[in-house]
Design a protein around this motif. Structure first.
Motif, PDB file in Angstrom:
ATOM      1  N   GLY A   8       0.815  -1.200   0.000  1.00  0.00           N
ATOM      2  CA  GLY A   8       0.000   0.000   0.000  1.00  0.00           C
ATOM      3  C   GLY A   8       0.856   1.260   0.000  1.00  0.00           C
ATOM      4  O   GLY A   8       2.087   1.205   0.114  1.00  0.00           O
ATOM      5  N   GLY A   9       0.196   2.397  -0.131  1.00  0.00           N
ATOM      6  CA  GLY A   9       0.911   3.658  -0.121  1.00  0.00           C
ATOM      7  C   GLY A   9       0.044   4.790  -0.603  1.00  0.00           C
ATOM      8  O   GLY A   9      -1.167   4.648  -0.765  1.00  0.00           O
ATOM      9  N   LEU A  10       0.705   5.912  -0.828  1.00  0.00           N
ATOM     10  CA  LEU A  10       0.039   7.118  -1.326  1.00  0.00           C
ATOM     11  C   LEU A  10       0.335   7.245  -2.809  1.00  0.00           C
ATOM     12  O   LEU A  10       1.500   7.193  -3.220  1.00  0.00           O
ATOM     13  N   VAL A  11      -0.704   7.434  -3.604  1.00  0.00           N
ATOM     14  CA  VAL A  11      -0.547   7.533  -5.048  1.00  0.00           C
ATOM     15  C   VAL A  11      -1.518   8.574  -5.579  1.00  0.00           C
ATOM     16  O   VAL A  11      -2.586   8.780  -4.991  1.00  0.00           O
ATOM     17  N   GLN A  12      -1.146   9.220  -6.657  1.00  0.00           N
ATOM     18  CA  GLN A  12      -2.048  10.185  -7.285  1.00  0.00           C
ATOM     19  C   GLN A  12      -3.120   9.465  -8.094  1.00  0.00           C
ATOM     20  O   GLN A  12      -2.927   8.326  -8.545  1.00  0.00           O
ATOM     21  N   ALA A  13      -4.229  10.138  -8.267  1.00  0.00           N
ATOM     22  CA  ALA A  13      -5.307   9.590  -9.102  1.00  0.00           C
ATOM     23  C   ALA A  13      -4.763   9.228 -10.479  1.00  0.00           C
ATOM     24  O   ALA A  13      -3.978   9.971 -11.063  1.00  0.00           O
ATOM     25  N   GLY A  14      -5.185   8.061 -10.963  1.00  0.00           N
ATOM     26  CA  GLY A  14      -4.691   7.560 -12.234  1.00  0.00           C
ATOM     27  C   GLY A  14      -3.480   6.662 -12.099  1.00  0.00           C
ATOM     28  O   GLY A  14      -3.078   6.008 -13.068  1.00  0.00           O
ATOM     29  N   GLY A  84      -5.395   2.810 -12.731  1.00  0.00           N
ATOM     30  CA  GLY A  84      -6.434   3.821 -12.833  1.00  0.00           C
ATOM     31  C   GLY A  84      -7.069   4.153 -11.505  1.00  0.00           C
ATOM     32  O   GLY A  84      -8.284   4.316 -11.400  1.00  0.00           O
ATOM     33  N   LEU A  85      -6.240   4.263 -10.476  1.00  0.00           N
ATOM     34  CA  LEU A  85      -6.780   4.478  -9.127  1.00  0.00           C
ATOM     35  C   LEU A  85      -7.521   5.791  -9.022  1.00  0.00           C
ATOM     36  O   LEU A  85      -7.134   6.800  -9.644  1.00  0.00           O
ATOM     37  N   LYS A  86      -8.564   5.762  -8.213  1.00  0.00           N
ATOM     38  CA  LYS A  86      -9.422   6.922  -7.986  1.00  0.00           C
ATOM     39  C   LYS A  86      -9.424   7.260  -6.506  1.00  0.00           C
ATOM     40  O   LYS A  86      -9.191   6.378  -5.672  1.00  0.00           O
ATOM     41  N   PRO A  87      -9.729   8.491  -6.160  1.00  0.00           N
ATOM     42  CA  PRO A  87      -9.801   8.838  -4.733  1.00  0.00           C
ATOM     43  C   PRO A  87     -10.760   7.934  -3.956  1.00  0.00           C
ATOM     44  O   PRO A  87     -10.503   7.638  -2.778  1.00  0.00           O
ATOM     45  N   GLU A  88     -11.813   7.481  -4.586  1.00  0.00           N
ATOM     46  CA  GLU A  88     -12.768   6.609  -3.896  1.00  0.00           C
ATOM     47  C   GLU A  88     -12.226   5.202  -3.654  1.00  0.00           C
ATOM     48  O   GLU A  88     -12.879   4.398  -2.981  1.00  0.00           O
ATOM     49  N   ASP A  89     -11.062   4.895  -4.171  1.00  0.00           N
ATOM     50  CA  ASP A  89     -10.406   3.624  -3.859  1.00  0.00           C
ATOM     51  C   ASP A  89      -9.631   3.695  -2.532  1.00  0.00           C
ATOM     52  O   ASP A  89      -9.117   2.668  -2.072  1.00  0.00           O
ATOM     53  N   THR A  90      -9.550   4.870  -1.954  1.00  0.00           N
ATOM     54  CA  THR A  90      -8.843   5.034  -0.691  1.00  0.00           C
ATOM     55  C   THR A  90      -9.496   4.186   0.396  1.00  0.00           C
ATOM     56  O   THR A  90     -10.701   4.289   0.639  1.00  0.00           O
ATOM     57  N   ALA A  91      -8.704   3.345   1.032  1.00  0.00           N
ATOM     58  CA  ALA A  91      -9.223   2.418   2.039  1.00  0.00           C
ATOM     59  C   ALA A  91      -8.055   1.617   2.613  1.00  0.00           C
ATOM     60  O   ALA A  91      -6.941   1.649   2.085  1.00  0.00           O
ATOM     61  N   THR A 118      -3.999   5.126  -0.221  1.00  0.00           N
ATOM     62  CA  THR A 118      -4.536   6.478  -0.262  1.00  0.00           C
ATOM     63  C   THR A 118      -4.313   7.042  -1.656  1.00  0.00           C
ATOM     64  O   THR A 118      -3.173   7.061  -2.142  1.00  0.00           O
ATOM     65  N   VAL A 119      -5.401   7.489  -2.265  1.00  0.00           N
ATOM     66  CA  VAL A 119      -5.332   8.036  -3.618  1.00  0.00           C
ATOM     67  C   VAL A 119      -5.693   9.515  -3.542  1.00  0.00           C
ATOM     68  O   VAL A 119      -6.798   9.880  -3.132  1.00  0.00           O
ATOM     69  N   SER A 120      -4.768  10.351  -3.918  1.00  0.00           N
ATOM     70  CA  SER A 120      -5.000  11.790  -3.871  1.00  0.00           C
ATOM     71  C   SER A 120      -5.537  12.273  -5.216  1.00  0.00           C
ATOM     72  O   SER A 120      -5.188  11.746  -6.278  1.00  0.00           O
ATOM     73  N   SER A 121      -6.354  13.313  -5.131  1.00  0.00           N
ATOM     74  CA  SER A 121      -6.957  13.851  -6.368  1.00  0.00           C
ATOM     75  C   SER A 121      -6.099  14.933  -6.995  1.00  0.00           C
ATOM     76  O   SER A 121      -5.128  15.381  -6.427  1.00  0.00           O
TER      77      SER A 121
END
Length: 121
Positions: A8-14, A84-91, A118-121
């Motif tokens: 896991g980690g922090l990634v930008q949207a997309g 294609g991660l989205k902010p709503e995938d944050t969990a 965590t997916v940032s927008s």
């Protein structure tokens, strides 16, 4: 069976991530496996599952076409590739060992500790 998730980690949207779950303590290959996620204030939901041999998979509608579950029984590991991660995938994402009842994945009480995505927008 003991399960340990990572990746896991922090990634930008997309962006993309690949989660791993390593099993120990029992025969991994007898279990179907599932990936769940739980966002703050929401119930834990099943996002993907795979049969014990890896030949069958199922996905939640919200992740179809973006997430791929696969396993390597020789390495006692199940993966979740997320694109294609989205902010709503944050969990918090959890892996689980279970079985299939016909076409439905049934979780057993074997859970990992979870890994935060965590997916940032």
């Amino acid at each position: 069976v003991q399960l340990v998730e990572s990746g896991g980690g922090l990634v930008q949207a997309g962006g993309s991530l690949r989660l791993s779950c390593v099993a120990s303590g029992s025969t991994f290959s007898v279990y179907a496996m599932g990936w769940y996620r739980q966002a703050p204030g929401k119930q834990r939901e099943l996002v993907a599952s795979i049969t014990s041999g890896g030949g069958g998979t199922n996905y939640a509608d919200s992740v179809k076409g973006r997430f791929t579950i696969f396993r390597d029984n020789a390495r006692n590991t199940v993966y979740l590739r997320m694109k294609g991660l989205k902010p709503e995938d944050t969990a918090v994402y959890y892996c689980n060992a279970g079985y299939y009842n016909r076409t439905y994945y049934v979780p057993l009480d074997y859970w990992g500790q979870g890994t935060q995505v965590t997916v940032s927008s």
